[in-house]
Design a protein around this motif. Structure first.
Motif, PDB file in Angstrom:
ATOM      1  N   ILE A 186       0.832  -1.203   0.000  1.00  0.00           N
ATOM      2  CA  ILE A 186       0.000   0.000   0.000  1.00  0.00           C
ATOM      3  C   ILE A 186       0.869   1.257   0.000  1.00  0.00           C
ATOM      4  O   ILE A 186       0.614   2.216  -0.744  1.00  0.00           O
ATOM      5  N   GLU A 187       1.905   1.245   0.834  1.00  0.00           N
ATOM      6  CA  GLU A 187       2.799   2.401   0.895  1.00  0.00           C
ATOM      7  C   GLU A 187       3.487   2.633  -0.442  1.00  0.00           C
ATOM      8  O   GLU A 187       3.593   3.773  -0.919  1.00  0.00           O
ATOM      9  N   ALA A 190       1.001   3.950  -2.962  1.00  0.00           N
ATOM     10  CA  ALA A 190       0.709   5.360  -2.663  1.00  0.00           C
ATOM     11  C   ALA A 190       1.874   6.259  -3.065  1.00  0.00           C
ATOM     12  O   ALA A 190       1.664   7.364  -3.583  1.00  0.00           O
ATOM     13  N   ASP A 191       3.098   5.796  -2.826  1.00  0.00           N
ATOM     14  CA  ASP A 191       4.264   6.578  -3.252  1.00  0.00           C
ATOM     15  C   ASP A 191       4.243   6.818  -4.764  1.00  0.00           C
ATOM     16  O   ASP A 191       4.574   7.907  -5.244  1.00  0.00           O
ATOM     17  N   ARG A 200      -0.905  13.083  -0.836  1.00  0.00           N
ATOM     18  CA  ARG A 200      -0.513  11.898  -0.053  1.00  0.00           C
ATOM     19  C   ARG A 200      -1.713  11.212   0.614  1.00  0.00           C
ATOM     20  O   ARG A 200      -1.871  10.000   0.510  1.00  0.00           O
ATOM     21  N   ARG A 201      -2.571  11.973   1.291  1.00  0.00           N
ATOM     22  CA  ARG A 201      -3.706  11.367   1.982  1.00  0.00           C
ATOM     23  C   ARG A 201      -4.627  10.646   0.995  1.00  0.00           C
ATOM     24  O   ARG A 201      -5.102   9.543   1.246  1.00  0.00           O
ATOM     25  N   TYR A 204      -3.099   7.290  -0.206  1.00  0.00           N
ATOM     26  CA  TYR A 204      -3.281   6.158   0.703  1.00  0.00           C
ATOM     27  C   TYR A 204      -4.681   5.572   0.587  1.00  0.00           C
ATOM     28  O   TYR A 204      -4.870   4.359   0.643  1.00  0.00           O
ATOM     29  N   THR A 205      -5.680   6.447   0.423  1.00  0.00           N
ATOM     30  CA  THR A 205      -7.051   5.965   0.272  1.00  0.00           C
ATOM     31  C   THR A 205      -7.200   5.129  -0.992  1.00  0.00           C
ATOM     32  O   THR A 205      -7.786   4.037  -0.972  1.00  0.00           O
ATOM     33  N   ALA A 208      -5.160   1.750  -0.511  1.00  0.00           N
ATOM     34  CA  ALA A 208      -5.743   0.823   0.465  1.00  0.00           C
ATOM     35  C   ALA A 208      -7.085   0.269  -0.017  1.00  0.00           C
ATOM     36  O   ALA A 208      -7.357  -0.933   0.111  1.00  0.00           O
TER      37      ALA A 208
END
Length: 273
Positions: A186-187, A190-191, A200-201, A204-205, A208
């Motif tokens: 996930i990280e 997201a990156d 960034r927020r 992550y959504t 995930a």
């Protein structure tokens, strides 16, 4: 449907992250007044009891004495000392251990009572949100109905499967350690989104929810993951181009090696005890 005994009494020795999460799930099946917690010097068990309405015992032996089912939720290295402390309170009761690398034969030997019904579970951290994967095992002396009862107690924590104990270390390496692998993915996803300009927020959504949705698709449909992957990969399209890069980077081999390493480490730790 809840088929548990209405008067069943539960104790949990150790009220850290996993112990408290498991008890939160159990409280959906039995009243908090039927649960006693103890353990540790940090005061977490006392705080948990105050917050939830369950009872607090000043000693582990006191907690075990008040229960029909005793959960041991301490670090594996602490299991021998805890069982030595409570073994005289375990006669005729069910003991549930969640210590990695501690087989039921060792637990039973430490209990020093043939009448103790021993069960071993391997939960993972998503039990805290009711989406855990819990492997559950008895041994040749554990009545099947005892395993069924513990599975019913844990049902609100997520999916519970009764498996032979010889598979439980495998389950630990896959599902017990697995959330860490998923968080890393996930990280990374997201990156990549941030690299392409997504906040960034929000990244992550997106990452995930994508992983959650893909997992739910596998579970609900029962379709082979390879077939689901193929259904996303259009000929000459963007997804197959990305899959090609994952394959070039050794994605599958890295996952296989990671799980094997976790499994081997579990066996090594078991030998040291």
């Amino acid at each position: 449907m809840n088929t548990l005994r209405t008067d069943i009494r539960i104790a949990c020795i150790g009220c850290g992250t996993m112990g408290s999460a498991i008890m939160q799930a159990v409280m959906q099946m039995v009243a908090p007044s039927c649960i006693t917690v103890s353990g540790g010097e940090s005061g977490r068990a006392r705080d948990f009891a105050k917050k939830t309405g369950c009872s607090f015992a000043a000693s582990n032996a006191e907690a075990a004495a008040a229960a029909d089912v005793v959960f041991i939720a301490v670090k594996p290295a602490a299991v021998p000392a805890v069982l030595k402390e409570i073994r005289h309170e375990l006669r005729g009761k069910t003991l549930v251990s969640m210590a990695a690398g501690v087989p039921l034969c060792a637990v039973r030997e430490l209990c020093a009572h043939e009448s103790v019904r021993c069960v071993r579970i391997m939960p993972n951290t998503p039990v805290s949100v009711g989406e855990g994967m819990i492997a559950l095992s008895g041994d040749e002396t554990t009545p099947p109905e005892v395993c069924t009862e513990i599975a019913a107690l844990l049902a609100p924590a997520g999916k519970v499967e009764i498996i032979p104990e010889l598979l439980i270390d495998c389950a630990g390496a896959v599902s017990g350690c697995g959330p860490a692998y998923c968080f890393l993915f996930i990280e990374s996803l997201a990156d990549a989104a941030v690299l392409l300009g997504m906040p960034r927020r929000q990244a992550y959504t997106y990452a995930a929810q994508t992983l959650k949705g893909a997992a739910e698709l596998v579970l609900r449909t029962g379709t082979h993951p390879a077939a689901l992957k193929d259904s996303v990969c259009s000929p000459g399209g963007t997804t197959i181009e990305a899959v090609k890069k994952l394959e070039e980077g050794g994605f599958r081999a890295a996952v296989l090696n990671a799980v094997q390493a976790a499994y081997d480490k579990t066996l090594l730790l078991a030998k040291k005890r």
